[in-house]
Design a protein around this motif. Structure first.
Motif, PDB file in Angstrom:
ATOM      1  N   ALA A 312       1.524  -1.578   0.314  1.00  0.00           N
ATOM      2  CA  ALA A 312       0.217  -0.183  -0.462  1.00  0.00           C
ATOM      3  C   ALA A 312       0.657   1.146  -0.112  1.00  0.00           C
ATOM      4  CB  ALA A 312      -0.977   0.125   1.440  1.00  0.00           C
ATOM      5  N   ARG A 313       1.885   0.600   0.749  1.00  0.00           N
ATOM      6  CA  ARG A 313       2.835   2.286   0.295  1.00  0.00           C
ATOM      7  C   ARG A 313       3.530   2.397  -0.443  1.00  0.00           C
ATOM      8  NH1 ARG A 313       4.153   0.806   6.251  1.00  0.00           N
ATOM      9  NH2 ARG A 313       5.493  -0.613   5.005  1.00  0.00           N
ATOM     10  N   LYS A 314       3.983   0.933  -0.984  1.00  0.00           N
ATOM     11  CA  LYS A 314       5.195   1.789  -2.838  1.00  0.00           C
ATOM     12  C   LYS A 314       3.245   2.340  -3.566  1.00  0.00           C
ATOM     13  CE  LYS A 314       8.235   0.036  -1.113  1.00  0.00           C
ATOM     14  NZ  LYS A 314       9.630   0.862  -2.153  1.00  0.00           N
ATOM     15  N   LEU A 315       2.490   1.342  -3.547  1.00  0.00           N
ATOM     16  CA  LEU A 315       1.288   2.112  -4.105  1.00  0.00           C
ATOM     17  C   LEU A 315       0.159   3.467  -4.242  1.00  0.00           C
ATOM     18  CD1 LEU A 315      -1.581  -0.371  -4.132  1.00  0.00           C
ATOM     19  CD2 LEU A 315       0.130   0.399  -5.893  1.00  0.00           C
ATOM     20  N   PRO A 324      -8.425   8.281  -8.102  1.00  0.00           N
ATOM     21  CA  PRO A 324      -9.426   7.192  -7.298  1.00  0.00           C
ATOM     22  C   PRO A 324      -8.291   6.554  -6.937  1.00  0.00           C
ATOM     23  CG  PRO A 324     -10.561   7.337  -9.335  1.00  0.00           C
ATOM     24  CD  PRO A 324      -9.344   7.731  -9.405  1.00  0.00           C
ATOM     25  N   GLU A 325      -7.336   5.380  -7.893  1.00  0.00           N
ATOM     26  CA  GLU A 325      -6.527   4.551  -7.094  1.00  0.00           C
ATOM     27  C   GLU A 325      -6.007   4.820  -6.093  1.00  0.00           C
ATOM     28  OE1 GLU A 325      -7.006   5.254 -10.201  1.00  0.00           O
ATOM     29  OE2 GLU A 325      -7.697   3.812 -11.080  1.00  0.00           O
ATOM     30  N   HIS A 326      -5.267   5.913  -6.050  1.00  0.00           N
ATOM     31  CA  HIS A 326      -4.016   6.538  -4.653  1.00  0.00           C
ATOM     32  C   HIS A 326      -4.960   6.451  -3.510  1.00  0.00           C
ATOM     33  CE1 HIS A 326      -2.779   9.506  -2.221  1.00  0.00           C
ATOM     34  NE2 HIS A 326      -1.245   9.409  -3.089  1.00  0.00           N
ATOM     35  N   GLU A 327      -6.588   7.304  -3.541  1.00  0.00           N
ATOM     36  CA  GLU A 327      -6.974   7.596  -2.546  1.00  0.00           C
ATOM     37  C   GLU A 327      -7.917   5.716  -2.434  1.00  0.00           C
ATOM     38  OE1 GLU A 327     -11.919   8.974  -1.434  1.00  0.00           O
ATOM     39  OE2 GLU A 327     -11.097   9.071  -3.232  1.00  0.00           O
ATOM     40  N   TYR A 328      -7.748   4.722  -2.461  1.00  0.00           N
ATOM     41  CA  TYR A 328      -8.063   3.402  -2.133  1.00  0.00           C
ATOM     42  C   TYR A 328      -6.919   3.009  -1.793  1.00  0.00           C
ATOM     43  CZ  TYR A 328     -11.457   3.952  -5.982  1.00  0.00           C
ATOM     44  OH  TYR A 328     -12.413   4.185  -6.510  1.00  0.00           O
ATOM     45  N   ALA A 329      -6.180   3.147  -2.305  1.00  0.00           N
ATOM     46  CA  ALA A 329      -4.528   2.912  -1.372  1.00  0.00           C
ATOM     47  C   ALA A 329      -4.235   2.936  -0.271  1.00  0.00           C
ATOM     48  CB  ALA A 329      -3.392   2.924  -2.473  1.00  0.00           C
ATOM     49  N   SER A 330      -4.590   4.517   0.053  1.00  0.00           N
ATOM     50  CA  SER A 330      -4.607   5.259   1.216  1.00  0.00           C
ATOM     51  C   SER A 330      -5.652   5.360   2.042  1.00  0.00           C
ATOM     52  CB  SER A 330      -4.960   6.824   0.705  1.00  0.00           C
ATOM     53  OG  SER A 330      -3.776   7.717  -0.075  1.00  0.00           O
ATOM     54  N   ILE A 331      -6.597   4.136   1.645  1.00  0.00           N
ATOM     55  CA  ILE A 331      -7.194   3.869   3.190  1.00  0.00           C
ATOM     56  C   ILE A 331      -7.160   2.330   3.282  1.00  0.00           C
ATOM     57  CG2 ILE A 331      -9.433   2.333   3.470  1.00  0.00           C
ATOM     58  CD1 ILE A 331     -10.418   5.218   0.736  1.00  0.00           C
ATOM     59  N   ILE A 332      -6.403   2.189   2.439  1.00  0.00           N
ATOM     60  CA  ILE A 332      -5.618   0.630   2.840  1.00  0.00           C
ATOM     61  C   ILE A 332      -4.684   0.569   3.724  1.00  0.00           C
ATOM     62  CG2 ILE A 332      -4.496  -1.243   1.933  1.00  0.00           C
ATOM     63  CD1 ILE A 332      -5.951  -1.368  -0.411  1.00  0.00           C
ATOM     64  N   LEU A 333      -3.875   1.928   3.383  1.00  0.00           N
ATOM     65  CA  LEU A 333      -2.790   1.532   5.015  1.00  0.00           C
ATOM     66  C   LEU A 333      -2.924   2.482   5.496  1.00  0.00           C
ATOM     67  CD1 LEU A 333       0.955   2.101   4.252  1.00  0.00           C
ATOM     68  CD2 LEU A 333      -0.132   4.654   3.790  1.00  0.00           C
ATOM     69  N   GLU A 334      -4.190   3.724   6.247  1.00  0.00           N
ATOM     70  CA  GLU A 334      -4.544   4.009   7.177  1.00  0.00           C
ATOM     71  C   GLU A 334      -5.577   2.731   7.905  1.00  0.00           C
ATOM     72  OE1 GLU A 334      -5.089   6.410   9.915  1.00  0.00           O
ATOM     73  OE2 GLU A 334      -4.107   6.928   8.553  1.00  0.00           O
ATOM     74  N   GLU A 335      -6.076   1.788   7.414  1.00  0.00           N
ATOM     75  CA  GLU A 335      -6.623   0.417   7.647  1.00  0.00           C
ATOM     76  C   GLU A 335      -5.912  -0.365   8.270  1.00  0.00           C
ATOM     77  OE1 GLU A 335      -9.754   0.645   8.949  1.00  0.00           O
ATOM     78  OE2 GLU A 335     -10.000   2.824   7.706  1.00  0.00           O
ATOM     79  N   GLY A 336      -4.687  -0.155   7.159  1.00  0.00           N
ATOM     80  CA  GLY A 336      -3.711  -0.938   8.535  1.00  0.00           C
ATOM     81  C   GLY A 336      -3.249  -0.611   9.034  1.00  0.00           C
ATOM     82  N   ARG A 337      -3.002   0.398   9.046  1.00  0.00           N
ATOM     83  CA  ARG A 337      -2.052   1.050  10.318  1.00  0.00           C
ATOM     84  C   ARG A 337      -2.752   1.360  11.947  1.00  0.00           C
ATOM     85  NH1 ARG A 337      -0.073   6.559   7.077  1.00  0.00           N
ATOM     86  NH2 ARG A 337       1.913   5.263   6.447  1.00  0.00           N
TER      87      ARG A 337
END
Length: 350
Positions: A312-315, A324-337
């Motif tokens: 997710a960080r790489k994306l 939109p893909e950047h937003e999706y990846a940011s959500i995955i990263l935030e939820e992972g944290r």
């Protein structure tokens, strides 16, 4: 007593192909010399112009001439591309199989990209030598495909380089490989090639212990696990870019994409360990067992979560911030944290 290596005939390179390969090992080489040498091959010039006009090299007008293309892509990339193209064509002639269905070519390109990334990161003066030596490491296997010993294949590769007139320091690296596995005391280029070759084995399913690969890479590169993972991810991204923007041949692109599919699956499982033991029944759980069970579950979940977070960080870093893909990846990263914070709280307050 070991049998001596047979001496199969070594395929010759044309004078301009030889010069293209030697340019990658010549610290005094210039872009002008590359243009003058590459210009003798109309097919190579046409393919390079198409690659230079792709999206892999940023914005700007499409280059109309070979000098413009070399300037746009950069001399370092251009000379590696020219040498690999010449060697790939010769490989096709030897095997009778085009790159897309040629497993040797796919393995060679994988080794080349990973070795190049390691040289670029660790070497004080990265000039692309590791990329070419990674591509040629198993060239001896083309001459003796039934030879089971990698060391003997490396020795044959060294013979090929000597026959082509490559400089002594390049031949020495392959002769070093023929003596056995790399160690922390081996030359930097030899260590880069060894790590790249191990990763190639993982991608092609010849090795299954990803953790053994990580430990070996950490030792040979004097790097921690996170850095090794970053460099591998970057190498896979480079291979993806090569497949999407640089390869003009459809079969070659398909072949490389098949390799990337394997490599992605390998890396996805990099931090995945054996499945946890079955949980005890509710009736038999006491407080101590419950705590131990939760800690075990947290441990089992954290490793794959780290892999998800890493991707997710790489994306997030690679995607357009407005997409939109950047937003999706940011959500995955935030939820992972958030999940990592929950695990941390469980450890601090059992």
């Amino acid at each position: 007593m070991a049998q001596p290596i047979s001496a199969p005939p070594i395929p010759s390179l044309s004078p301009h192909e030889t010069r293209l390969v030697i340019l990658c090992f010549d610290p005094s080489a210039t872009a002008r010399e590359l243009v003058e040498t590459l210009a003798r091959d109309e097919q190579a010039v046409s393919l390079f112009l198409k690659a230079a006009r792709g999206n892999a090299f940023g914005f700007g007008g499409a280059p109309a001439t070979l000098p413009q293309a070399v300037v746009r892509t950069g001399f370092a990339f251009a000379r590696k591309w020219a040498a690999v193209h010449a060697l790939s064509r010769r490989m096709h002639e030897i095997t009778g199989r085009p790159p897309g269905v040629n497993e040797y070519w796919r393995r060679a390109l994988c080794r080349s990209v990973v070795a190049d990334a390691l040289e670029d990161y660790f070497a004080p003066c990265a000039c692309g030598q590791a990329a070419l030596l990674g591509f040629l490491l198993e060239a001896g296997g083309l001459l003796a495909p039934s030879e089971p010993s990698p060391e003997k294949r490396y020795a044959l590769s060294a013979r090929m380089l000597r026959a082509w007139g490559l400089p002594g320091h390049a031949i020495q690296v392959l002769e070093e490989a023929a003596k056995g596995p790399a160690t922390p005391l081996s030359s930097p280029t030899r260590r880069f090639l060894h790590v790249a070759d191990l990763f190639s084995d993982l991608c092609f399913g010849e090795r299954e212990d990803i953790h053994a690969f990580l430990l070996t890479a950490q030792e040979l590169l004097d790097a921690d696990e996170a850095l090794v993972e970053d460099l591998v991810i970057a190498s896979l991204q480079t291979l993806r870019g090569v497949a999407e923007h640089i390869l003009m041949d459809a079969d070659a692109r398909q072949g490389l994409n098949e390799l990337l599919g394997k490599a992605t699956r390998v890396f996805r499982d990099m931090l995945r360990e054996a499945a946890p033991a079955p949980l005890p029944s509710r009736e038999t759980l006491d407080v101590a067992v419950a705590r131990d069970t939760l800690e075990a579950m947290a441990h089992e979940l954290r490793n794959p979560l780290m892999a998800v977070g890493g991707f997710a960080r790489k994306l997030v870093g690679a995607l357009d911030a407005t997409s939109p893909e950047h937003e999706y990846a940011s959500i995955i990263l935030e939820e992972g944290r958030r999940i990592e914070e929950l695990f941390r709280g469980m450890e601090e307050n059992p």
